[in-house]
Write a protein that holds these residues in place. Sequence first.
Motif, mmCIF file in Angstrom:
data_model
loop_
_atom_site.group_PDB
_atom_site.id
_atom_site.type_symbol
_atom_site.label_atom_id
_atom_site.label_comp_id
_atom_site.label_asym_id
_atom_site.label_seq_id
_atom_site.Cartn_x
_atom_site.Cartn_y
_atom_site.Cartn_z
ATOM 1 N N PRO A 189 50.633 18.149 -47.745
ATOM 2 C CA PRO A 189 51.410 17.306 -47.957
ATOM 3 C C PRO A 189 52.614 16.337 -48.988
ATOM 4 O O PRO A 189 52.176 16.504 -49.703
ATOM 5 N N VAL A 190 53.554 16.203 -49.097
ATOM 6 C CA VAL A 190 54.585 15.668 -49.660
ATOM 7 C C VAL A 190 54.671 13.758 -50.526
ATOM 8 O O VAL A 190 54.064 14.144 -50.965
ATOM 9 N N VAL A 191 54.000 12.998 -48.877
ATOM 10 C CA VAL A 191 54.086 11.602 -49.296
ATOM 11 C C VAL A 191 52.383 11.080 -49.369
ATOM 12 O O VAL A 191 51.522 11.781 -48.126
ATOM 13 N N CYS A 192 51.793 10.920 -50.102
ATOM 14 C CA CYS A 192 50.280 10.081 -50.324
ATOM 15 C C CYS A 192 49.840 9.031 -50.597
ATOM 16 O O CYS A 192 51.155 8.414 -51.410
ATOM 17 N N GLU A 193 49.229 8.545 -50.310
ATOM 18 C CA GLU A 193 48.983 6.976 -50.373
ATOM 19 C C GLU A 193 48.032 6.980 -50.676
ATOM 20 O O GLU A 193 47.027 7.546 -50.675
ATOM 21 N N VAL A 194 47.814 6.229 -52.340
ATOM 22 C CA VAL A 194 46.846 6.170 -52.861
ATOM 23 C C VAL A 194 46.020 4.535 -52.889
ATOM 24 O O VAL A 194 46.483 3.511 -52.294
ATOM 25 N N ALA A 195 44.542 5.087 -52.513
ATOM 26 C CA ALA A 195 43.760 4.100 -52.724
ATOM 27 C C ALA A 195 43.220 3.576 -54.359
ATOM 28 O O ALA A 195 43.273 2.304 -54.017
ATOM 29 N N GLY A 196 42.168 3.936 -54.629
ATOM 30 C CA GLY A 196 41.889 4.190 -56.020
ATOM 31 C C GLY A 196 42.908 4.399 -57.142
ATOM 32 O O GLY A 196 44.263 4.239 -56.922
ATOM 33 N N ASN A 197 42.952 4.407 -57.916
ATOM 34 C CA ASN A 197 43.929 5.013 -59.247
ATOM 35 C C ASN A 197 43.160 6.351 -59.621
ATOM 36 O O ASN A 197 44.214 6.897 -60.796
ATOM 37 N N ARG A 198 44.113 6.933 -58.523
ATOM 38 C CA ARG A 198 43.930 8.499 -59.158
ATOM 39 C C ARG A 198 44.647 8.937 -57.947
ATOM 40 O O ARG A 198 45.023 8.438 -56.535
ATOM 41 N N CYS A 199 45.310 10.700 -58.110
ATOM 42 C CA CYS A 199 46.282 11.771 -56.892
ATOM 43 C C CYS A 199 44.953 11.255 -56.032
ATOM 44 O O CYS A 199 44.321 11.932 -55.939
ATOM 45 N N PRO A 200 45.173 10.960 -55.174
ATOM 46 C CA PRO A 200 44.695 11.692 -53.494
ATOM 47 C C PRO A 200 44.493 13.177 -53.644
ATOM 48 O O PRO A 200 43.205 13.447 -53.010
ATOM 49 N N GLN A 201 45.253 13.812 -53.754
ATOM 50 C CA GLN A 201 45.738 15.161 -53.585
ATOM 51 C C GLN A 201 45.014 15.533 -54.702
ATOM 52 O O GLN A 201 43.704 17.231 -54.526
ATOM 53 N N ILE A 208 49.024 3.345 -66.544
ATOM 54 C CA ILE A 208 48.523 1.729 -66.267
ATOM 55 C C ILE A 208 50.122 1.931 -65.603
ATOM 56 O O ILE A 208 50.050 0.824 -65.073
ATOM 57 N N ALA A 209 50.911 2.415 -66.733
ATOM 58 C CA ALA A 209 52.457 2.463 -66.148
ATOM 59 C C ALA A 209 53.092 2.399 -64.353
ATOM 60 O O ALA A 209 53.469 1.943 -63.707
ATOM 61 N N ASP A 210 52.430 3.293 -64.123
ATOM 62 C CA ASP A 210 52.514 3.970 -62.422
ATOM 63 C C ASP A 210 51.894 3.035 -61.955
ATOM 64 O O ASP A 210 51.626 3.045 -60.591
ATOM 65 N N GLN A 211 50.598 2.973 -62.056
ATOM 66 C CA GLN A 211 49.313 1.686 -61.315
ATOM 67 C C GLN A 211 50.114 0.958 -61.326
ATOM 68 O O GLN A 211 50.310 0.256 -60.164
ATOM 69 N N SER A 212 51.002 0.330 -62.403
ATOM 70 C CA SER A 212 52.064 -1.066 -62.176
ATOM 71 C C SER A 212 52.638 -0.916 -61.014
ATOM 72 O O SER A 212 53.191 -1.459 -60.429
ATOM 73 N N LYS A 213 53.245 0.442 -61.200
ATOM 74 C CA LYS A 213 54.806 0.484 -60.678
ATOM 75 C C LYS A 213 54.182 0.706 -59.159
ATOM 76 O O LYS A 213 54.772 0.137 -57.600
ATOM 77 N N LEU A 214 52.898 0.858 -58.523
ATOM 78 C CA LEU A 214 52.846 1.950 -57.706
ATOM 79 C C LEU A 214 52.149 0.174 -56.567
ATOM 80 O O LEU A 214 52.550 -0.326 -55.490
ATOM 81 N N SER A 215 52.050 -1.376 -57.699
ATOM 82 C CA SER A 215 52.013 -2.110 -57.084
ATOM 83 C C SER A 215 52.913 -3.022 -56.422
ATOM 84 O O SER A 215 52.886 -3.676 -55.783
#
Length: 233
Positions: A189-201, A208-215
Amino acid sequence: MIDELLAYQAADGKLRAVEQEISATDERKKYMTARKFLEKAPEKLEALDAKATELRATFERLQKKYAEIADTIRDYENLDEMVDEQGGEISFYKKSATQIAESLRSLKAEIGRLASAIEETAAEYQTAKKQTIAMQKQYKEYKVRYSEVKQAHAAEIAAIEKELAALGEKVPAATLEKYKAKRREKVYPVVCEVAGNRCPQCGMELSIADQSKLSDGTFIECDSCHRILFKRK
Ligand SMILES: [Zn+2]
């Protein structure tokens, strides 16, 4: 917007499944094998041509060598006169005769090597010819059979594509373009929902920067597998 994109991706998954089914058929595999073989056939033929030219050059070189030795031997027809006239030179001619015998031995060995090289090349050519004929037959047959397979799925594909067109209209054009570009690179899949702090794929830990953007609800791209990641707020 994310739900629309996910709906598009789900429908796209159906298209991908059909594509994979077609791709796994014997018809397509045999068609592709024949096509690739025939694409490379001229290259093989050129290599055989180059070999033949090389063998011809070797043959000409050996012919010249043979003529030289024959010339030297011809001088010996007058050996009696030459020895009588000059006297005491017989040892010189004996030495020359040994050299000629040596040259003949080496010529014979070279002719032997040339003969096996010619035989080998001829066998290679025969094999290539047989393979090419077989592959031409396979190409012709499986081109038809592969197109029948595609035809059998055409209606199903058209229906999914219609569904995708409708779903695509609800997704922002730039996002859809980005999605399609990744899909062309065989990412799914191209688009994935993140649950924790890792790429689910791919399992890559997110910065940290990416995690805060996600939030914040921003889409990010995984540094490792380049999938589009998001988190629901
Ligand atoms: Zn990833």
